[in-house]
Write a protein that holds these residues in place. Structure first.
Motif, PDB file in Angstrom:
ATOM      1  N   LEU A  52      32.588  10.680   5.589  1.00 57.21           N
ATOM      2  CA  LEU A  52      32.814  11.061   6.989  1.00 57.21           C
ATOM      3  C   LEU A  52      33.517   9.945   7.761  1.00 57.21           C
ATOM      4  O   LEU A  52      34.393  10.207   8.603  1.00 57.21           O
ATOM      5  N   ASN A  53      33.146   8.711   7.481  1.00 55.52           N
ATOM      6  CA  ASN A  53      33.794   7.595   8.174  1.00 55.52           C
ATOM      7  C   ASN A  53      35.264   7.466   7.779  1.00 55.52           C
ATOM      8  O   ASN A  53      36.101   7.054   8.592  1.00 55.52           O
ATOM      9  N   ILE A  54      35.594   7.811   6.536  1.00 53.04           N
ATOM     10  CA  ILE A  54      37.007   7.815   6.137  1.00 53.04           C
ATOM     11  C   ILE A  54      37.780   8.828   6.971  1.00 53.04           C
ATOM     12  O   ILE A  54      38.896   8.563   7.435  1.00 53.04           O
ATOM     13  N   VAL A  55      37.180  10.011   7.168  1.00 49.91           N
ATOM     14  CA  VAL A  55      37.833  11.024   8.005  1.00 49.91           C
ATOM     15  C   VAL A  55      37.991  10.517   9.437  1.00 49.91           C
ATOM     16  O   VAL A  55      39.028  10.729  10.073  1.00 49.91           O
ATOM     17  N   VAL A  56      36.960   9.854   9.950  1.00 47.40           N
ATOM     18  CA  VAL A  56      37.038   9.319  11.312  1.00 47.40           C
ATOM     19  C   VAL A  56      38.133   8.262  11.409  1.00 47.40           C
ATOM     20  O   VAL A  56      38.911   8.230  12.379  1.00 47.40           O
TER      21      VAL A  56
ATOM     22  N   MET B 257      24.221  -1.534   7.728  1.00 48.84           N
ATOM     23  CA  MET B 257      25.576  -1.221   7.260  1.00 48.84           C
ATOM     24  C   MET B 257      26.036   0.148   7.747  1.00 48.84           C
ATOM     25  O   MET B 257      27.194   0.352   8.101  1.00 48.84           O
ATOM     26  N   ALA B 258      25.124   1.121   7.777  1.00 54.37           N
ATOM     27  CA  ALA B 258      25.480   2.453   8.263  1.00 54.37           C
ATOM     28  C   ALA B 258      25.907   2.393   9.723  1.00 54.37           C
ATOM     29  O   ALA B 258      26.911   2.997  10.128  1.00 54.37           O
ATOM     30  N   ALA B 259      25.147   1.651  10.534  1.00 49.89           N
ATOM     31  CA  ALA B 259      25.492   1.539  11.954  1.00 49.89           C
ATOM     32  C   ALA B 259      26.789   0.766  12.148  1.00 49.89           C
ATOM     33  O   ALA B 259      27.653   1.153  12.954  1.00 49.89           O
ATOM     34  N   THR B 260      26.948  -0.337  11.417  1.00 50.84           N
ATOM     35  CA  THR B 260      28.142  -1.167  11.572  1.00 50.84           C
ATOM     36  C   THR B 260      29.407  -0.410  11.191  1.00 50.84           C
ATOM     37  O   THR B 260      30.435  -0.476  11.874  1.00 50.84           O
ATOM     38  N   CYS B 261      29.337   0.348  10.096  1.00 53.28           N
ATOM     39  CA  CYS B 261      30.518   1.080   9.641  1.00 53.28           C
ATOM     40  C   CYS B 261      30.916   2.150  10.648  1.00 53.28           C
ATOM     41  O   CYS B 261      32.102   2.338  10.933  1.00 53.28           O
TER      42      CYS B 261
ATOM     43  N   LEU C 233      21.990   8.388  -1.686  1.00 58.08           N
ATOM     44  CA  LEU C 233      23.069   9.344  -1.960  1.00 58.08           C
ATOM     45  C   LEU C 233      23.740   9.794  -0.663  1.00 58.08           C
ATOM     46  O   LEU C 233      24.952  10.051  -0.623  1.00 58.08           O
ATOM     47  N   GLY C 234      22.936   9.900   0.399  1.00 55.00           N
ATOM     48  CA  GLY C 234      23.507  10.288   1.686  1.00 55.00           C
ATOM     49  C   GLY C 234      24.501   9.279   2.222  1.00 55.00           C
ATOM     50  O   GLY C 234      25.381   9.621   3.035  1.00 55.00           O
ATOM     51  N   MET C 235      24.385   8.019   1.770  1.00 55.94           N
ATOM     52  CA  MET C 235      25.349   7.009   2.189  1.00 55.94           C
ATOM     53  C   MET C 235      26.763   7.374   1.728  1.00 55.94           C
ATOM     54  O   MET C 235      27.754   7.038   2.386  1.00 55.94           O
ATOM     55  N   LEU C 236      26.866   8.058   0.593  1.00 54.23           N
ATOM     56  CA  LEU C 236      28.184   8.497   0.124  1.00 54.23           C
ATOM     57  C   LEU C 236      28.795   9.496   1.101  1.00 54.23           C
ATOM     58  O   LEU C 236      29.990   9.465   1.381  1.00 54.23           O
ATOM     59  N   VAL C 237      27.946  10.394   1.617  1.00 51.46           N
ATOM     60  CA  VAL C 237      28.427  11.373   2.597  1.00 51.46           C
ATOM     61  C   VAL C 237      28.864  10.664   3.878  1.00 51.46           C
ATOM     62  O   VAL C 237      29.919  10.984   4.459  1.00 51.46           O
ATOM     63  N   ALA C 238      28.061   9.694   4.315  1.00 54.02           N
ATOM     64  CA  ALA C 238      28.431   8.952   5.520  1.00 54.02           C
ATOM     65  C   ALA C 238      29.737   8.191   5.329  1.00 54.02           C
ATOM     66  O   ALA C 238      30.582   8.143   6.227  1.00 54.02           O
TER      67      ALA C 238
ATOM     68  N   MET D  84      38.845   1.036   3.195  1.00 56.47           N
ATOM     69  CA  MET D  84      38.013   0.159   2.378  1.00 56.47           C
ATOM     70  C   MET D  84      36.723  -0.207   3.101  1.00 56.47           C
ATOM     71  O   MET D  84      35.676  -0.403   2.466  1.00 56.47           O
ATOM     72  N   VAL D  85      36.778  -0.292   4.429  1.00 58.91           N
ATOM     73  CA  VAL D  85      35.558  -0.566   5.188  1.00 58.91           C
ATOM     74  C   VAL D  85      34.561   0.569   5.002  1.00 58.91           C
ATOM     75  O   VAL D  85      33.357   0.352   4.809  1.00 58.91           O
ATOM     76  N   ALA D  86      35.075   1.826   5.052  1.00 60.12           N
ATOM     77  CA  ALA D  86      34.182   2.972   4.875  1.00 60.12           C
ATOM     78  C   ALA D  86      33.645   3.043   3.456  1.00 60.12           C
ATOM     79  O   ALA D  86      32.473   3.399   3.239  1.00 60.12           O
ATOM     80  N   VAL D  87      34.485   2.730   2.473  1.00 63.52           N
ATOM     81  CA  VAL D  87      34.046   2.778   1.079  1.00 63.52           C
ATOM     82  C   VAL D  87      33.044   1.664   0.790  1.00 63.52           C
ATOM     83  O   VAL D  87      32.122   1.822  -0.025  1.00 63.52           O
ATOM     84  N   ALA D  88      33.203   0.530   1.473  1.00 62.67           N
ATOM     85  CA  ALA D  88      32.311  -0.600   1.205  1.00 62.67           C
ATOM     86  C   ALA D  88      30.884  -0.314   1.612  1.00 62.67           C
ATOM     87  O   ALA D  88      29.936  -0.901   1.059  1.00 62.67           O
TER      88      ALA D  88
END
Length: 415
Positions: free
Chosen positions: A68-72, A129-133, A60-65, A29-33
């Motif tokens: 990727l964070n979900i995978v991480v 948010m990108a850095a924090t996630c 749109l690139g935020m969706l890719v990030a 949920m953190v990655a999705v948020a």
């Protein structure tokens, strides 16, 4: 009425599995948020302002990030629990994407100058948010030092990107400090959640090890008793047999005396082995209840006993019921996740009724392996040999009740 499949699967899980599932989806949920909050911030602050095409691509690139964070998170939690190596490749890829998106968001978005409209806050929020996630994901997926180093590098990229947009020193300091504090709090919460899941698994493994050690200790005691009884006698039999062979070859009459002595020692050994086995099989009900309560409490199971008429039971009945207590306690340790367990004994009308109930059984039990349940089957056979019965029909979802009924009218009570 059957329950929905997700509920059945949830009830079939053990407590460590439930904790891990909860932690895993909390991290997801953190990655999705991240992309959701980014989209919300843009919609709220950029209303009525035209956004560049590049900035929309960053959104749109935020969706890719986020993906990727979900995978991480997924691979990182498995690594933290010791099931696989640390996912350095996924972490580097996700960090590169997050850093690139932060830089792109600040460079393609509205300016951060003091006289800029409110829409200028959207790029800074997205970059933060990108850095924090990513830092949150790295705190679970990577060793602490490398996660801290990666977080500092990403924060430095964010600070440099913010400076390139022409932001003033106060705004730059505020954005960098906010990113560091937010990342620290989010990373600490994620790491604590993963640590909690690992502790639960460790406790579950410790409980299983405790049950195995109890069985191994009993086997060791039995083997030690057999060695003490048979070791000396077998050595004497071997020595006297060799002496009898030598005497027989010389046609000496003493060979008969030696073989007679061998026969006597063998008969004594047979008697002593029977005594050892009888002593091993004979258990005392109060002793077994005390031992079971001690072991269960050591495993953090609240164990209570309710005894009525136990003192008047004959020795044979105590032996049979003692085995029921021993097997039931072993099953609680090895096959359940009980928080409490109750041993209840009632003697009335010439019948002893022993009930063992615990609350650690899933409503949908896991499939049994072939040959499982031999302990309860053996108990049923032991009770049947004395006219008793073993029943689990009183079990209910989430609870397991074992009922042993033993008639004692034909047995002589202790004086």
């Amino acid at each position: 009425m059957s329950r929905p499949r997700p509920i059945r699967r949830w009830r079939a899980m053990s407590k460590p599995q439930r904790i891990e599932l909860y932690v895993r989806w909390s991290l997801y949920m953190v990655a999705v948020a991240q992309p959701l909050l980014a989209a919300g911030s843009v919609a709220g602050t950029a209303r009525g302002h035209e956004l560049s095409a590049g900035f929309r691509l960053v959104l749109l690139g935020m969706l890719v990030a986020g993906a990727l964070n979900i995978v991480v998170f997924r691979t990182g939690l498995a690594a933290y629990l010791g099931r696989r190596p640390h996912p350095y490749g996924w972490a580097v890829l996700s960090g590169t994407v997050s850093g690139g998106l932060s830089l792109a968001a600040l460079l393609t978005g509205p300016s951060l100058t003091p006289d800029a409209p409110a829409a200028s806050a959207a790029p800074a929020l997205m970059a933060t948010m990108a850095a924090t996630c990513w830092i949150t994901a790295a705190s679970v997926a990577l060793p602490t030092r490398r996660a801290v180093l990666g977080g500092l590098v990403l924060t430095a990229v964010l600070a440099v990107s913010t400076a390139l947009t022409g932001a003033q020193a106060g705004m730059l300091l505020g954005a960098t400090t906010g990113s560091l504090l937010g990342s620290l709090l989010a990373a600490a919460a994620a790491r604590c959640s993963a640590w909690m899941a690992r502790v639960v698994w460790d406790l579950d493994a410790a409980r299983e090890a405790q049950a195995r050690l109890a069985v191994a200790e009993e086997r060791l005691r039995f083997s030690r008793d057999l060695h003490d009884v048979l070791g000396r006698n077998l050595a004497t039999i071997a020595l006297k047999s060799e002496l009898a062979v030598q005497l027989a070859r010389r046609q000496r009459p003493e060979a008969v005396d030696q073989m007679t002595e061998v026969q006597r020692i063998a008969q004594d050994s047979q008697r002593e082995v029977r005594e050892v086995v009888r002593g091993y099989r004979t258990v005392e009900l109060h002793t077994e209840l005390t031992g079971a309560a001690s072991v269960l409490r050591a495993a953090n199971v609240d164990c209570r006993t309710e005894l009525s008429g136990a003192d008047g039971l004959p020795a044979e009945a105590q032996t049979v019921l003692g085995w029921v207590v021993r097997e039931a306690a072993t099953n609680v340790l090895r096959h359940s996740e009980a928080a409490n367990c109750l041993f209840r004994l009632r003697v009335a009308g010439g019948t002893a009724l022993l009930e063992v109930e615990n609350d650690g059984v899933p409503a949908v039990p896991a499939p049994r392996a072939e040959g499982a349940g031999s302990g309860l089957r053996g108990l049923g056979e032991r009770l049947a040999a004395h006219g008793g019965t073993l029943d689990t029909a009183g079990s209910s979802p989430g609870r397991f009740r074992l009922t042993a009924e033993l008639p004692i009218t034909s047995l002589e009570f202790k004086k």
